[in-house]
Design an enzyme around this catalytic site. Sequence first.
Site, PDB file in Angstrom:
ATOM      1  N   LYS A  41     -10.224  -2.776  57.649  1.00 34.13           N
ATOM      2  CA  LYS A  41      -9.100  -1.956  57.227  1.00 34.13           C
ATOM      3  C   LYS A  41      -7.880  -2.513  57.948  1.00 34.13           C
ATOM      4  CE  LYS A  41      -8.552   3.014  57.228  1.00 34.13           C
ATOM      5  NZ  LYS A  41      -9.144   4.229  57.767  1.00 34.13           N
TER       6      LYS A  41
ATOM      7  N   ILE B 204      -9.447  17.154  58.217  1.00 32.65           N
ATOM      8  CA  ILE B 204      -9.695  18.597  58.104  1.00 32.65           C
ATOM      9  C   ILE B 204      -8.642  19.375  58.899  1.00 32.65           C
ATOM     10  CG2 ILE B 204     -11.340  20.443  58.652  1.00 32.65           C
ATOM     11  CD1 ILE B 204     -13.569  18.240  58.311  1.00 32.65           C
TER      12      ILE B 204
ATOM     13  N   GLU C  98      -3.249   6.770  64.055  1.00 36.80           N
ATOM     14  CA  GLU C  98      -3.857   5.820  64.989  1.00 36.80           C
ATOM     15  C   GLU C  98      -3.279   4.420  64.829  1.00 36.80           C
ATOM     16  OE1 GLU C  98      -7.575   7.691  63.669  1.00 36.80           O
ATOM     17  OE2 GLU C  98      -8.390   7.110  65.606  1.00 36.80           O
TER      18      GLU C  98
ATOM     19  N   ARG D  74     -22.987  14.271  61.020  1.00 33.81           N
ATOM     20  CA  ARG D  74     -23.641  14.226  62.339  1.00 33.81           C
ATOM     21  C   ARG D  74     -23.947  15.643  62.823  1.00 33.81           C
ATOM     22  NH1 ARG D  74     -19.092  10.655  64.399  1.00 33.81           N
ATOM     23  NH2 ARG D  74     -19.643   8.559  63.719  1.00 33.81           N
TER      24      ARG D  74
ATOM     25  N   ARG E 227      -8.452  -2.186  66.746  1.00 37.12           N
ATOM     26  CA  ARG E 227      -9.115  -0.976  67.229  1.00 37.12           C
ATOM     27  C   ARG E 227     -10.507  -1.386  67.710  1.00 37.12           C
ATOM     28  NH1 ARG E 227     -12.782   2.807  64.326  1.00 37.12           N
ATOM     29  NH2 ARG E 227     -13.001   4.579  65.711  1.00 37.12           N
TER      30      ARG E 227
ATOM     31  N   HIS F   4     -12.287   8.644  69.620  1.00 44.85           N
ATOM     32  CA  HIS F   4     -11.054   9.162  69.002  1.00 44.85           C
ATOM     33  C   HIS F   4      -9.923   9.246  70.031  1.00 44.85           C
ATOM     34  CE1 HIS F   4     -13.733  11.650  66.031  1.00 44.85           C
ATOM     35  NE2 HIS F   4     -13.396  10.502  65.459  1.00 44.85           N
TER      36      HIS F   4
ATOM     37  N   ASN G  52      -5.338  19.355  57.030  1.00 45.08           N
ATOM     38  CA  ASN G  52      -5.270  19.827  55.638  1.00 45.08           C
ATOM     39  C   ASN G  52      -5.996  21.117  55.309  1.00 45.08           C
ATOM     40  OD1 ASN G  52      -3.806  17.524  54.460  1.00 45.08           O
ATOM     41  ND2 ASN G  52      -5.610  16.374  55.136  1.00 45.08           N
TER      42      ASN G  52
ATOM     43  N   ASN H 281      -8.892  -2.867  61.851  1.00 42.17           N
ATOM     44  CA  ASN H 281     -10.066  -2.110  62.275  1.00 42.17           C
ATOM     45  C   ASN H 281     -11.253  -2.760  61.584  1.00 42.17           C
ATOM     46  OD1 ASN H 281     -12.033  -0.261  62.842  1.00 42.17           O
ATOM     47  ND2 ASN H 281     -10.916   1.520  62.044  1.00 42.17           N
TER      48      ASN H 281
HETATM   49  P1  ADP Z   1     -12.416   9.912  58.982  1.00 44.23           P
HETATM   50  O1  ADP Z   1     -11.161   9.133  59.368  1.00 44.23           O
HETATM   51  O2  ADP Z   1     -13.207  10.414  60.130  1.00 44.23           O
HETATM   52  O3  ADP Z   1     -13.232   9.293  57.924  1.00 44.23           O
HETATM   53  P2  ADP Z   1     -10.518  11.832  57.894  1.00 44.23           P
HETATM   54  O4  ADP Z   1      -9.666  12.126  59.063  1.00 44.23           O
HETATM   55  O5  ADP Z   1      -9.949  11.086  56.761  1.00 44.23           O
HETATM   56  O6  ADP Z   1     -11.916  11.261  58.313  1.00 44.23           O
HETATM   57  O7  ADP Z   1     -11.036  13.262  57.338  1.00 44.23           O
HETATM   58  C1  ADP Z   1     -11.993  13.381  56.344  1.00 44.23           C
HETATM   59  C2  ADP Z   1     -12.276  14.854  56.124  1.00 44.23           C
HETATM   60  O8  ADP Z   1     -11.051  15.522  55.800  1.00 44.23           O
HETATM   61  C3  ADP Z   1     -13.240  15.161  54.981  1.00 44.23           C
HETATM   62  O9  ADP Z   1     -14.188  16.116  55.391  1.00 44.23           O
HETATM   63  C4  ADP Z   1     -12.340  15.775  53.924  1.00 44.23           C
HETATM   64  O10 ADP Z   1     -13.007  16.730  53.188  1.00 44.23           O
HETATM   65  C5  ADP Z   1     -11.271  16.422  54.756  1.00 44.23           C
HETATM   66  N1  ADP Z   1     -10.053  16.620  53.972  1.00 44.23           N
HETATM   67  C6  ADP Z   1      -9.198  15.686  53.516  1.00 44.23           C
HETATM   68  N2  ADP Z   1      -8.221  16.262  52.781  1.00 44.23           N
HETATM   69  C7  ADP Z   1      -8.478  17.596  52.769  1.00 44.23           C
HETATM   70  C8  ADP Z   1      -7.855  18.738  52.190  1.00 44.23           C
HETATM   71  N3  ADP Z   1      -6.754  18.623  51.450  1.00 44.23           N
HETATM   72  N4  ADP Z   1      -8.414  19.938  52.412  1.00 44.23           N
HETATM   73  C9  ADP Z   1      -9.526  20.061  53.144  1.00 44.23           C
HETATM   74  N5  ADP Z   1     -10.162  19.045  53.720  1.00 44.23           N
HETATM   75  C10 ADP Z   1      -9.642  17.825  53.537  1.00 44.23           C
END
Ligand code: ADP
Length: 379
Positions: free
Chosen positions: A14, A311, A364, A220, A70, A159, A314, A7
């Site tokens: 990455k 998010i 992905e 955003r 990607r 996405h 998790n 990517n």
């Molecule tokens: P991207 O790939 O778009 O950079 P990710 O899919 O890695 O993003 O998600 C990042 C988001 O996930 C951040 O807002 C982060 O706070 C949230 N996040 C990651 N782990 C946790 C967790 N354990 N609890 C709550 N939010 C989480």
Amino acid sequence: MLILVVNCGSSSVKYQARDTSLPEAEQVLAKGLIENIGTKIPSHTEALAIMAEDLKEPLHGREIQAIGHRVVQGGDIFTEPVLIDDEVLQKIDDLSPLAPLHNPAHVLGIKAATETYPGVPQVAVFDNAFHSTMPEHVYRYAVPEEFYEKYGVRRYGFHGTSHDYVTGIAAEFLGIEREKFNAVVAHLGNGASTTAVAHGKCLDTSMGYTPLAGLVMGTRSGDIDPSVLTSLMMRNPELTAERMDQILNKESGLLAIAGDNDMRAVVNAMKDGNERAKLALDMTTYRLAKYIGGYHVAVGGMQALIFTAGIGENSSEFRALTIERLGALGITLDSEANLVRGDDPRIISTEDSAIPVLVIPTNEELAIAQATEVIVASA
Ligand code: ADP
């Protein structure tokens, strides 16, 4: 097949080396992130040379057999992954006005990969390909025809690799044939989008011409009345188009309202009684619930609501706050199940919930490796 998934961004690369002949959980043989391209590292070519060096030991000298890239923007030209040749590379480059931060970097990355791994087949996997099934009345904006014809102004969505991947896993998990599967997918990372899936395909998605549209995200704004831009720019000459672009993409969303773009920090601040954090969560969950409700109608009744990405996978708090707003749909959350963490697909709604709610970890890189293998094997 030993596949390198890359990517390439404008300042970073990455990567993951995956052996697709192994079970999914064991496929990743090496991964890494190379940053500071353009500053400490002069170019993508040097970055990929560093990557190739870093890969030597973990791969024990095994040769990379294919490379999957990607690619953010495939316009309306690429609706599926493709084997990269000069013509494809040129078309990706030609689409740069639609993704000025991404496509030029992908082109540099592909050229650098050709130098580093001469003769190794390369495949482009497009972030918006899954959304190419949106019907015209969904993807068009009600603006003068010239915008569409001359500038390609329409909704593309992003996405897609993730939305597609988790849709497939969810259908399989629920034992529903993909062609008969209607669902709403919420991919909630720092960037976030939601997709209406009808008969296993994308019917609608919240991102648009760019990833700025739709949900309130980490930095955003998501959907906003475009007059906000024109009005402020007319009133304040310092607010140039570039500055507005920066504000809406990098200085808005959770960051603007709660002062932090990390969901964990925002949830903790809300628990500590911080009013701004509460407002930010109310705004993000309200916007998401509104989209989910709309898409539920658009797909003729979803058979599942799926959460994925940082998010979505998790944040049990964020999921619970969103689902509280969907009471009218008869969706009820199993609060115990919602707290369980894990890498496996799982149901977090109660047995008598009108619609099951699933958490499906996205992957992905795995999806790109699978697509790359299929294309290379059939070439
Ligand atoms: P991207 O790939 O778009 O950079 P990710 O899919 O890695 O993003 O998600 C990042 C988001 O996930 C951040 O807002 C982060 O706070 C949230 N996040 C990651 N782990 C946790 C967790 N354990 N609890 C709550 N939010 C989480």
